[in-house]
Design a protein around this motif. Sequence first.
Motif, PDB file in Angstrom:
ATOM      1  N   HIS A 181      14.926  11.832 -34.355  1.00  0.00           N
ATOM      2  CA  HIS A 181      15.301  11.289 -35.662  1.00  0.00           C
ATOM      3  C   HIS A 181      14.402  10.097 -36.026  1.00  0.00           C
ATOM      4  CE1 HIS A 181      18.305  10.477 -38.842  1.00  0.00           C
ATOM      5  NE2 HIS A 181      18.254   9.202 -38.482  1.00  0.00           N
ATOM      6  N   LEU A 182      14.231   9.185 -35.094  1.00  0.00           N
ATOM      7  CA  LEU A 182      13.404   8.000 -35.329  1.00  0.00           C
ATOM      8  C   LEU A 182      11.923   8.358 -35.432  1.00  0.00           C
ATOM      9  CD1 LEU A 182      15.199   5.495 -32.923  1.00  0.00           C
ATOM     10  CD2 LEU A 182      15.372   5.607 -35.423  1.00  0.00           C
ATOM     11  N   GLN A 183      11.474   9.301 -34.613  1.00  0.00           N
ATOM     12  CA  GLN A 183      10.075   9.721 -34.641  1.00  0.00           C
ATOM     13  C   GLN A 183       9.737  10.373 -35.989  1.00  0.00           C
ATOM     14  OE1 GLN A 183       9.221  12.335 -31.377  1.00  0.00           O
ATOM     15  NE2 GLN A 183       7.011  12.141 -31.598  1.00  0.00           N
ATOM     16  N   LEU A 184      10.680  11.113 -36.539  1.00  0.00           N
ATOM     17  CA  LEU A 184      10.470  11.739 -37.845  1.00  0.00           C
ATOM     18  C   LEU A 184      10.282  10.691 -38.936  1.00  0.00           C
ATOM     19  CD1 LEU A 184      13.074  14.584 -37.433  1.00  0.00           C
ATOM     20  CD2 LEU A 184      10.619  14.926 -37.845  1.00  0.00           C
ATOM     21  N   ASP A 185      11.044   9.615 -38.864  1.00  0.00           N
ATOM     22  CA  ASP A 185      10.884   8.545 -39.855  1.00  0.00           C
ATOM     23  C   ASP A 185       9.510   7.891 -39.766  1.00  0.00           C
ATOM     24  OD1 ASP A 185      12.951   8.490 -41.652  1.00  0.00           O
ATOM     25  OD2 ASP A 185      14.152   7.046 -40.535  1.00  0.00           O
ATOM     26  N   GLU A 186       8.928   7.840 -38.582  1.00  0.00           N
ATOM     27  CA  GLU A 186       7.582   7.296 -38.439  1.00  0.00           C
ATOM     28  C   GLU A 186       6.567   8.172 -39.182  1.00  0.00           C
ATOM     29  OE1 GLU A 186       6.859   6.886 -34.244  1.00  0.00           O
ATOM     30  OE2 GLU A 186       8.479   5.423 -33.997  1.00  0.00           O
ATOM     31  N   VAL A 187       6.755   9.480 -39.092  1.00  0.00           N
ATOM     32  CA  VAL A 187       5.862  10.393 -39.809  1.00  0.00           C
ATOM     33  C   VAL A 187       6.035  10.224 -41.315  1.00  0.00           C
ATOM     34  CG1 VAL A 187       5.328  12.826 -40.269  1.00  0.00           C
ATOM     35  CG2 VAL A 187       5.761  12.058 -37.923  1.00  0.00           C
TER      36      VAL A 187
END
Length: 156
Positions: free
Chosen positions: A50-56
């Motif tokens: 979830h957090l990694q997706l927000d970085e993208v």
Amino acid sequence: MYVVKSPLPDADLKTVADALQGALVDLVDLALVAKQVHWNVVGPRFRSVHLQLDEVVASARTHSDTVAERASALGVSPDGRAATVAASSGISSVPAGWVKDSDAVGALADALGTVITRMRQRIASTAEPDPVSQDIFIAVTADLEKHHWMFQAENA
């Protein structure tokens, strides 16, 4: 209406304009796809994915603004409208509904791979006509390749 006139010759401007518009569409769609998956990811790795997706999403949005502003600086009107993005993005759509964390990681790795491939084509096509735009594509690609590496490592 004020129109910016680029110092680039018309043929070079056409090549660069097409590359910038294509990059804009891909980056806008990448942000949308990543956000859609972000809202729907489930599974034991939910939080980290979830957090990694927000970085993208953040990277894609920042880069789309840079690309659109470069187009504007050259006198090319950027088009990030939903219909334009839907009609010309190279990214495959993601299914509606909940997405298992491993499927989410795979979907983003695929989307990033598609955008990176297209960005590398833009790097090549703008080398001669506009090294300034090429430099932007190089920076965008380097950042996306970092995200791509991290998503691939999630499913290794």
